[in-house]
Design a protein around this motif. Structure first.
Motif, PDB file in Angstrom:
ATOM      1  N   UNK A 130     -12.747 -13.244  -9.625  1.00  0.00           N
ATOM      2  CA  UNK A 130     -11.572 -12.399  -9.574  1.00  0.00           C
ATOM      3  C   UNK A 130     -12.386 -11.164 -10.055  1.00  0.00           C
ATOM      4  N   UNK A 131     -12.334  -9.933  -9.103  1.00  0.00           N
ATOM      5  CA  UNK A 131     -12.418  -8.616  -9.297  1.00  0.00           C
ATOM      6  C   UNK A 131     -11.395  -7.705  -8.491  1.00  0.00           C
ATOM      7  N   UNK A 132     -10.647  -7.135  -9.405  1.00  0.00           N
ATOM      8  CA  UNK A 132      -9.773  -6.085  -8.184  1.00  0.00           C
ATOM      9  C   UNK A 132     -10.065  -4.492  -8.561  1.00  0.00           C
ATOM     10  N   UNK A 133      -9.764  -4.444  -7.032  1.00  0.00           N
ATOM     11  CA  UNK A 133      -9.556  -2.947  -7.263  1.00  0.00           C
ATOM     12  C   UNK A 133      -8.693  -1.836  -7.521  1.00  0.00           C
ATOM     13  N   UNK A 134      -8.219  -1.183  -7.461  1.00  0.00           N
ATOM     14  CA  UNK A 134      -7.203  -0.278  -7.967  1.00  0.00           C
ATOM     15  C   UNK A 134      -7.577   1.096  -7.464  1.00  0.00           C
ATOM     16  N   UNK A 135      -7.280   1.293  -5.477  1.00  0.00           N
ATOM     17  CA  UNK A 135      -7.990   2.734  -5.781  1.00  0.00           C
ATOM     18  C   UNK A 135      -7.044   3.461  -6.378  1.00  0.00           C
ATOM     19  N   UNK A 136      -7.045   4.952  -6.242  1.00  0.00           N
ATOM     20  CA  UNK A 136      -5.973   5.696  -6.140  1.00  0.00           C
ATOM     21  C   UNK A 136      -5.203   6.177  -4.267  1.00  0.00           C
ATOM     22  N   UNK A 171     -17.921  -0.150  -3.196  1.00  0.00           N
ATOM     23  CA  UNK A 171     -17.727  -0.675  -4.535  1.00  0.00           C
ATOM     24  C   UNK A 171     -17.260  -2.813  -4.067  1.00  0.00           C
ATOM     25  N   UNK A 172     -16.634  -2.533  -2.689  1.00  0.00           N
ATOM     26  CA  UNK A 172     -16.045  -3.491  -2.616  1.00  0.00           C
ATOM     27  C   UNK A 172     -17.392  -4.429  -2.789  1.00  0.00           C
ATOM     28  N   UNK A 173     -18.148  -3.374  -1.749  1.00  0.00           N
ATOM     29  CA  UNK A 173     -19.597  -4.874  -0.800  1.00  0.00           C
ATOM     30  C   UNK A 173     -19.914  -4.881  -2.586  1.00  0.00           C
ATOM     31  N   UNK A 174     -20.331  -4.017  -3.467  1.00  0.00           N
ATOM     32  CA  UNK A 174     -21.099  -4.828  -4.502  1.00  0.00           C
ATOM     33  C   UNK A 174     -20.582  -5.418  -5.662  1.00  0.00           C
ATOM     34  N   UNK A 175     -19.111  -5.818  -5.664  1.00  0.00           N
ATOM     35  CA  UNK A 175     -18.630  -6.442  -6.401  1.00  0.00           C
ATOM     36  C   UNK A 175     -18.660  -8.078  -5.055  1.00  0.00           C
ATOM     37  N   UNK A 176     -18.266  -8.057  -4.086  1.00  0.00           N
ATOM     38  CA  UNK A 176     -18.878  -9.161  -3.226  1.00  0.00           C
ATOM     39  C   UNK A 176     -20.433  -9.719  -3.226  1.00  0.00           C
ATOM     40  N   UNK A 177     -21.506  -8.913  -3.740  1.00  0.00           N
ATOM     41  CA  UNK A 177     -22.644  -9.204  -3.094  1.00  0.00           C
ATOM     42  C   UNK A 177     -23.834  -9.291  -5.077  1.00  0.00           C
ATOM     43  N   UNK A 178     -23.153  -8.772  -5.468  1.00  0.00           N
ATOM     44  CA  UNK A 178     -24.379  -8.628  -6.821  1.00  0.00           C
ATOM     45  C   UNK A 178     -23.146  -9.216  -8.200  1.00  0.00           C
ATOM     46  N   UNK A 179     -23.200 -10.156  -9.305  1.00  0.00           N
ATOM     47  CA  UNK A 179     -23.246 -10.735 -10.424  1.00  0.00           C
ATOM     48  C   UNK A 179     -23.081  -9.466 -11.348  1.00  0.00           C
ATOM     49  N   UNK A 180     -22.479  -9.759 -12.056  1.00  0.00           N
ATOM     50  CA  UNK A 180     -21.330  -8.979 -12.633  1.00  0.00           C
ATOM     51  C   UNK A 180     -19.794  -8.112 -12.792  1.00  0.00           C
ATOM     52  N   UNK A 181     -19.155  -8.404 -12.498  1.00  0.00           N
ATOM     53  CA  UNK A 181     -18.157  -8.469 -12.028  1.00  0.00           C
ATOM     54  C   UNK A 181     -16.712  -9.082 -12.005  1.00  0.00           C
ATOM     55  N   UNK A 182     -17.222 -10.094 -12.796  1.00  0.00           N
ATOM     56  CA  UNK A 182     -16.286 -11.253 -12.810  1.00  0.00           C
ATOM     57  C   UNK A 182     -15.012 -10.858 -14.171  1.00  0.00           C
TER      58      UNK A 182
END
Length: 280
Positions: A130-136, A171-182
């Protein structure tokens, strides 16, 4: 294949538009295909129909998917569904699970903060990457205020680092398609913090016309949301969430967007200038 849930929402629709521009294969999971097409266009993606309570429809939507963008809400129904949904995602062999979240604490006295923390805890207990995105607070929410001719919001000295949805989607797309955000939690903000009154002044400056700030009570905000068709729990939650502004709490900007994207996040002036022509 990426599955984008909530593709008729602020972030989901922007993710979809950016994926189309990049020619990346994805599928949307929505209840209303016509509404989605009106927001993101009719081509460049697959469509699966259903909601999170429909186990069979969601299972079908997950076929051949290796990354999921998960929208959330704080309702009791969604919390119950999420318990099953994450198991389905895990069983489908999905590699990346990127969830839209917010500041959360399952022990908070504030309902929104407590429920958000509970939702994250459900995901943390799985084996998902998982990766959590916490936008303001989204800059895009000001479009409605501009249309109304005023920024009507509970008054207070608290400051918010408003963020452009376009940056959140990138940022969401980056986390969806790239490794390193787990197992990463990203706090996504604009470049500077301001009060709602300050935001109204800066918007007015770019537009060249006055969009005044009008202070209202939380109760007035709640009642206005209900009059617009919001459910009682949702209206009360949003009114309660204004406690930070009213108590003078400030949320300073983070550097996560700059770190991830290699550039500064968009300013509120950039957001307004980019939409000025369509606002009239």
């Amino acid at each position: 294949m990426i599955l984008v849930t909530g593709a008729t929402g602020n972030v989901g629709s922007e993710i979809a538009r950016q994926l189309i521009a990049r020619n990346v294969a994805f599928r949307i999971y929505v209840r209303d295909a016509d509404k989605a097409a009106s927001m993101i266009g009719p081509d460049g993606y697959q469509t699966a129909l259903g909601d999170f309570s429909d186990e069979a429809a969601f299972a079908s939507a997950l076929e051949s998917v290796d990354a999921v963008y998960m929208v959330t809400n704080q309702s009791d129904a969604f919390k119950a569904d999420l318990q099953r949904v994450v198991q389905q995602v895990q069983q489908a062999g999905v590699r990346r699970f990127v969830m839209l979240s917010a500041e959360g604490d399952p022990e908070s006295d504030i309902f929104f903060v407590r429920r958000t923390g509970e939702l994250e805890a459900i995901v943390r207990e799985t084996d998902l990457d998982w990766t959590f995105l916490r936008p303001d607070w989204f800059m895009q929410n000001f479009a409605g205020f501009v249309a109304a001719g005023m920024v009507a919001f509970p008054e207070g000295s608290g400051k918010t680092s408003f963020v452009d949805v376009r940056d959140v989607a990138e940022v969401a797309i980056k986390a969806l398609i790239e490794a390193g955000h787990t197992y990463r939690t990203y706090r996504l903000t604009g470049p500077d913090a301001m009060t709602f009154a300050g935001a109204a002044a800066r918007i007015s400056s770019v537009l060249g016309r006055d969009i005044p700030f009008v202070g209202i009570t939380p109760e007035q905000m709640r009642d206005a949301l209900i009059a617009q068709g919001a459910e009682q729990w949702y209206a009360e939650m949003n009114a309660e969430m204004t406690f930070a502004v009213r108590m003078g709490m400030s949320f300073s900007p983070s550097n996560d967007i700059e770190f991830l994207l290699g550039r500064k996040p968009r300013s509120i002036e950039t957001y307004v200038a980019d939409h000025k022509a369509s606002w009239g």
